[in-house]
Scaffold this active site. Structure first.
Site, PDB file in Angstrom:
ATOM      1  CB  ALA A  44      -0.944   0.001   1.204  1.00 39.46           C
ATOM      2  CB  SER A  45       3.629   2.530   1.872  1.00 39.23           C
ATOM      3  OG  SER A  45       4.442   1.398   2.018  1.00 39.23           O
ATOM      4  CB  VAL A  88       2.629 -10.433   1.400  1.00 35.86           C
ATOM      5  CG1 VAL A  88       1.832  -9.153   1.565  1.00 35.86           C
ATOM      6  CG2 VAL A  88       3.800 -10.265   0.445  1.00 35.86           C
ATOM      7  CB  SER A 125       4.608  -7.399 -14.780  1.00 34.60           C
ATOM      8  OG  SER A 125       5.613  -6.778 -15.561  1.00 34.60           O
ATOM      9  CE1 TYR A 185       8.414  -7.881 -10.723  1.00 31.79           C
ATOM     10  CE2 TYR A 185       8.229  -7.815 -13.122  1.00 31.79           C
ATOM     11  CZ  TYR A 185       7.850  -7.339 -11.877  1.00 31.79           C
ATOM     12  OH  TYR A 185       6.894  -6.356 -11.776  1.00 31.79           O
TER      13      TYR A 185
HETATM   14  N1  NAD Z   1       6.481   0.063 -11.560  1.00 38.93           N
HETATM   15  C1  NAD Z   1       6.341  -0.702 -12.623  1.00 38.93           C
HETATM   16  O1  NAD Z   1       6.826  -0.370 -13.740  1.00 38.93           O
HETATM   17  C2  NAD Z   1       5.587  -2.001 -12.544  1.00 38.93           C
HETATM   18  C3  NAD Z   1       5.349  -2.696 -13.739  1.00 38.93           C
HETATM   19  C4  NAD Z   1       4.652  -3.890 -13.696  1.00 38.93           C
HETATM   20  C5  NAD Z   1       4.179  -4.381 -12.495  1.00 38.93           C
HETATM   21  N2  NAD Z   1       4.429  -3.702 -11.353  1.00 38.93           N
HETATM   22  C6  NAD Z   1       3.919  -4.289 -10.102  1.00 38.93           C
HETATM   23  O2  NAD Z   1       3.132  -3.347  -9.412  1.00 38.93           O
HETATM   24  C7  NAD Z   1       3.179  -3.640  -8.011  1.00 38.93           C
HETATM   25  C8  NAD Z   1       3.537  -2.362  -7.269  1.00 38.93           C
HETATM   26  O3  NAD Z   1       4.848  -1.954  -7.681  1.00 38.93           O
HETATM   27  P1  NAD Z   1       5.391  -0.452  -7.545  1.00 38.93           P
HETATM   28  O4  NAD Z   1       5.883  -0.039  -8.868  1.00 38.93           O
HETATM   29  O5  NAD Z   1       4.397   0.395  -6.833  1.00 38.93           O
HETATM   30  O6  NAD Z   1       6.681  -0.716  -6.644  1.00 38.93           O
HETATM   31  P2  NAD Z   1       7.085  -0.124  -5.241  1.00 38.93           P
HETATM   32  O7  NAD Z   1       8.424  -0.688  -4.952  1.00 38.93           O
HETATM   33  O8  NAD Z   1       6.911   1.351  -5.234  1.00 38.93           O
HETATM   34  O9  NAD Z   1       5.992  -0.751  -4.263  1.00 38.93           O
HETATM   35  C9  NAD Z   1       6.048  -2.090  -3.844  1.00 38.93           C
HETATM   36  C10 NAD Z   1       5.545  -2.126  -2.401  1.00 38.93           C
HETATM   37  O10 NAD Z   1       5.523  -3.484  -1.965  1.00 38.93           O
HETATM   38  C11 NAD Z   1       6.008  -3.510  -0.639  1.00 38.93           C
HETATM   39  N3  NAD Z   1       6.531  -4.828  -0.336  1.00 38.93           N
HETATM   40  C12 NAD Z   1       7.622  -5.439  -0.866  1.00 38.93           C
HETATM   41  N4  NAD Z   1       7.814  -6.634  -0.297  1.00 38.93           N
HETATM   42  C13 NAD Z   1       6.802  -6.785   0.599  1.00 38.93           C
HETATM   43  C14 NAD Z   1       6.454  -7.821   1.508  1.00 38.93           C
HETATM   44  N5  NAD Z   1       7.195  -8.948   1.620  1.00 38.93           N
HETATM   45  N6  NAD Z   1       5.357  -7.661   2.271  1.00 38.93           N
HETATM   46  C15 NAD Z   1       4.620  -6.534   2.187  1.00 38.93           C
HETATM   47  N7  NAD Z   1       4.903  -5.505   1.362  1.00 38.93           N
HETATM   48  C16 NAD Z   1       5.989  -5.654   0.576  1.00 38.93           C
HETATM   49  C17 NAD Z   1       7.090  -2.430  -0.592  1.00 38.93           C
HETATM   50  O11 NAD Z   1       7.377  -2.019   0.736  1.00 38.93           O
HETATM   51  C18 NAD Z   1       6.463  -1.343  -1.445  1.00 38.93           C
HETATM   52  O12 NAD Z   1       5.727  -0.446  -0.668  1.00 38.93           O
HETATM   53  C19 NAD Z   1       4.208  -4.761  -7.843  1.00 38.93           C
HETATM   54  O13 NAD Z   1       3.521  -5.999  -7.731  1.00 38.93           O
HETATM   55  C20 NAD Z   1       5.000  -4.695  -9.130  1.00 38.93           C
HETATM   56  O14 NAD Z   1       5.601  -5.930  -9.443  1.00 38.93           O
HETATM   57  C21 NAD Z   1       5.111  -2.524 -11.334  1.00 38.93           C
END
Ligand code: NAD
Length: 245
Positions: A14-15, A63, A139, A152
């Site tokens: 969430a953050s 998680v 993704s 990944y």
């Molecule tokens: N940013 C991109 O380009 C992109 C592209 C495709 C998919 N995604 C997916 O979107 C989702 C969000 O990614 P984002 O870009 O906001 O990244 P981000 O790193 O900003 O956010 C990921 C969040 O997950 C939390 N997290 C990580 N491990 C954790 C755990 N074990 N337990 C609880 N929380 C945990 C982190 O603290 C963080 O707040 C992810 O699943 C990522 O794989 C992102």
């Protein structure tokens, strides 16, 4: 117009960049928020940005720990009475060629990105109210081969398949869909953009990174009644990268 008044969102990650955009949008639409993340400091900073604390709960959660996930779901149910929308967004990204892949590096990505989604769904589904919706975050890497991200890509491909299984198993009580973002401007892809940014943007017809808010809009749509006959599908949010790259 989408409204989620009185509905409850259970959100992991969430953050993060995308997670905090989802939290802000669902709050704007009137939902109660249960926000879980392993980064407690970032969660604490997020809550005041959303306004009223009455309808926003934060919870430190890893998680990959199934007992902790079950505890978080219980805490949400005690606080808000149930769950309407489930978005298991927690994820990690790691660039590692297959030749350098250690057991730990492989396991860690699968633990968070796949097992974490499974643990969250397994715990939350029995507490979800009829008519609710799950939206997982896969993704573009779950559809196309990425460079040096076999763990990944495998985790996200599995999330897509898992989501389709949920859609069949939970219908007609609940819907389950996935969004597959492309390159979204969060800290997760800082290293990737430093390494290959210009080439990736050149392959993206929209010629820019996506904004976290654009992913949140897709997720809100899939949760809403506007998507009431959509289940087991994947909504791509990638500025055309998937079709052109
Ligand atoms: N940013 C991109 O380009 C992109 C592209 C495709 C998919 N995604 C997916 O979107 C989702 C969000 O990614 P984002 O870009 O906001 O990244 P981000 O790193 O900003 O956010 C990921 C969040 O997950 C939390 N997290 C990580 N491990 C954790 C755990 N074990 N337990 C609880 N929380 C945990 C982190 O603290 C963080 O707040 C992810 O699943 C990522 O794989 C992102």
């Amino acid at each position: 117009m989408i409204r989620f008044d009185g509905r409850v969102l259970f959100l992991t990650g969430a953050s993060g960049g995308i997670g905090s955009a989802i939290a802000a949008l669902f709050h704007q639409y009137g939902a109660h928020l249960f926000l879980a993340d392993c980064d407690e400091a970032a969660l604490a900073a997020l809550q005041p940005r959303l306004g009223s604390a009455d309808d926003v709960a934060t919870h430190r959660l890893d998680v990959t720990d199934p007992r902790a996930v079950a505890g978080a779901v219980d805490a949400c149910t005690r606080r808000f009475g149930g769950i309407d929308y489930l978005v298991p967004a927690a994820g990690i990204y790691d660039i590692k060629p297959i030749g350098e892949m250690t057991d730990d590096a492989w396991r860690r990505v699968l633990d968070v990105n796949l097992d974490g989604v499974f643990f969250t769904c397994r715990a939350a589904i029995p507490k979800m109210r009829d008519g609710g919706a799950i939206v997982t975050i896969a993704s573009i890497a779950g559809h196309r081969a990425g460079v040096d991200i076999p763990h990944y890509g495998a985790s996200k491909g599995a999330v897509l398949t898992f989501t389709r299984s949920l859609a069949v198993d939970l219908a007609p009580r609940l819907r389950a869909n996935a969004v597959s973002p492309g390159l979204i401007e969060t800290t997760m892809i800082t290293g990737l953009m430093q390494a290959r940014g210009p080439a990736l943007l050149a392959s993206t017809p929209m010629q820019r990174l996506g904004r976290p808010e654009e992913v949140a809009d897709a997720i809100a749509f899939l949760c809403s009644d506007r998507a009431s006959f959509i289940t087991g599908e994947t909504l791509h949010v990638n500025g055309g990268l998937y079709i052109a790259g």
